[in-house]
Design an enzyme around this catalytic site. Structure first.
Site, PDB file in Angstrom:
ATOM      1  N   ARG A  44       0.854  -1.182   0.000  1.00 39.16           N
ATOM      2  CA  ARG A  44       0.000   0.000   0.000  1.00 39.16           C
ATOM      3  C   ARG A  44       0.897   1.241   0.000  1.00 39.16           C
ATOM      4  O   ARG A  44       2.039   1.192   0.449  1.00 39.16           O
ATOM      5  CB  ARG A  44      -0.906  -0.001   1.234  1.00 39.16           C
ATOM      6  N   LYS A  71      -1.873  -0.478   7.770  1.00 35.38           N
ATOM      7  CA  LYS A  71      -3.205  -0.168   8.297  1.00 35.38           C
ATOM      8  C   LYS A  71      -3.929  -1.427   8.774  1.00 35.38           C
ATOM      9  O   LYS A  71      -4.880  -1.327   9.548  1.00 35.38           O
ATOM     10  CB  LYS A  71      -4.034   0.553   7.239  1.00 35.38           C
ATOM     11  N   HIS A 152      -3.000   2.879  -6.016  1.00 37.99           N
ATOM     12  CA  HIS A 152      -3.434   1.500  -5.778  1.00 37.99           C
ATOM     13  C   HIS A 152      -3.242   0.604  -7.012  1.00 37.99           C
ATOM     14  O   HIS A 152      -3.327  -0.617  -6.902  1.00 37.99           O
ATOM     15  CB  HIS A 152      -4.909   1.486  -5.363  1.00 37.99           C
ATOM     16  N   ARG A 155      -0.527  -2.192  -6.753  1.00 37.49           N
ATOM     17  CA  ARG A 155      -0.954  -3.295  -5.873  1.00 37.49           C
ATOM     18  C   ARG A 155      -1.966  -4.195  -6.591  1.00 37.49           C
ATOM     19  O   ARG A 155      -1.840  -5.424  -6.584  1.00 37.49           O
ATOM     20  CB  ARG A 155      -1.552  -2.717  -4.593  1.00 37.49           C
ATOM     21  N   HIS A 178      -3.162  -9.535   2.358  1.00 35.39           N
ATOM     22  CA  HIS A 178      -4.610  -9.303   2.424  1.00 35.39           C
ATOM     23  C   HIS A 178      -5.206 -10.037   3.619  1.00 35.39           C
ATOM     24  O   HIS A 178      -4.925 -11.219   3.837  1.00 35.39           O
ATOM     25  CB  HIS A 178      -5.286  -9.809   1.147  1.00 35.39           C
ATOM     26  N   TYR A 187     -10.110  -9.476  -7.178  1.00 34.75           N
ATOM     27  CA  TYR A 187      -9.056  -9.144  -8.136  1.00 34.75           C
ATOM     28  C   TYR A 187      -8.712 -10.358  -9.002  1.00 34.75           C
ATOM     29  O   TYR A 187      -8.496 -10.234 -10.208  1.00 34.75           O
ATOM     30  CB  TYR A 187      -7.800  -8.682  -7.407  1.00 34.75           C
TER      31      TYR A 187
END
Length: 204
Positions: A44, A71, A152, A155, A178, A187
């Site tokens: 990220r 995060k 983003h 990623r 993830h 994705y």
């Protein structure tokens, strides 16, 4: 409810095109390193700009990057991402990052820093918004619409490119860190829409 539209993934093809258009300058050296590390690590943007020089360890098979701030890591346990050498020198994230460190000279403090038009390297840390601007600028040079891409995109591009080339869900998640399997699979589904597609059996 359908998910909100997201930025386009910067796949391997897009990343290669971005690298081809980077300027032959210290800014270009930094942008090459940042784009390749962002893509190969699936980090990220906050994790990327939060890296310090001491978080990188070059090893025999590539490099290991310790992500201390994330995060999704509320406990501060951190995790390490292993990035192998690339097949080609111009697209190798390990060589690109080493080149940036050698050219800019940072041995301590923030890894990625601002560079002015005179080639002077800032002592401070880049902000998260800089990552998106660098991606957009590089994408625009390829003739693509920069509004379709953002921070983003690298990623997302890692996930879709890895899935399209047969990487397992487990190996992708090990790098992308993830926590939500549902998000990761969204994705992967997008990358594999044409695999085993019934439409190819219609004889058209």
């Amino acid at each position: 409810v359908a998910p909100k539209s997201q930025k386009s993934p910067a796949t391997t093809e897009v990343v290669r095109a971005m690298l081809d258009e980077l300027p032959d300058s210290l800014i270009g050296v930094r942008d090459r390193a940042l784009i390749l590390v962002a893509f190969a690590s699936a980090m990220r943007r906050s994790e990327l700009v939060g890296l310090d020089c001491t978080d990188v360890r070059f090893v025999e098979r590539g490099m290991e990057i310790a992500v201390r701030r994330s995060k999704v890591d509320q406990e501060g346990a951190g995790h390490v991402i292993a990035i192998p050498f690339g097949n080609a020198e111009r697209t190798c994230p390990v060589r690109a990052l080493r080149s940036w460190i050698e050219a800019a000279g940072p041995t301590d403090g923030p890894l990625f820093r601002s560079v002015d038009r005179h080639g002077r390297v800032s002592a401070g840390r880049m902000d998260g918004g800089s990552v998106g601007r660098i991606v957009k600028r590089a994408v625009e040079r390829t003739g693509r619409n920069p509004e379709d891409f953002g921070a983003h995109s690298t990623r997302a591009g890692f996930i879709t490119s890895a899935a399209a080339n047969g990487a397992s869900e487990h190996s992708i998640a090990k790098t992308s860190n993830h926590r939500s399997v549902q998000v990761l699979r969204s994705y992967i589904r997008a990358a594999c829409r044409f695999d085993d597609n019934a439409g190819s059996k219609l004889g058209l």
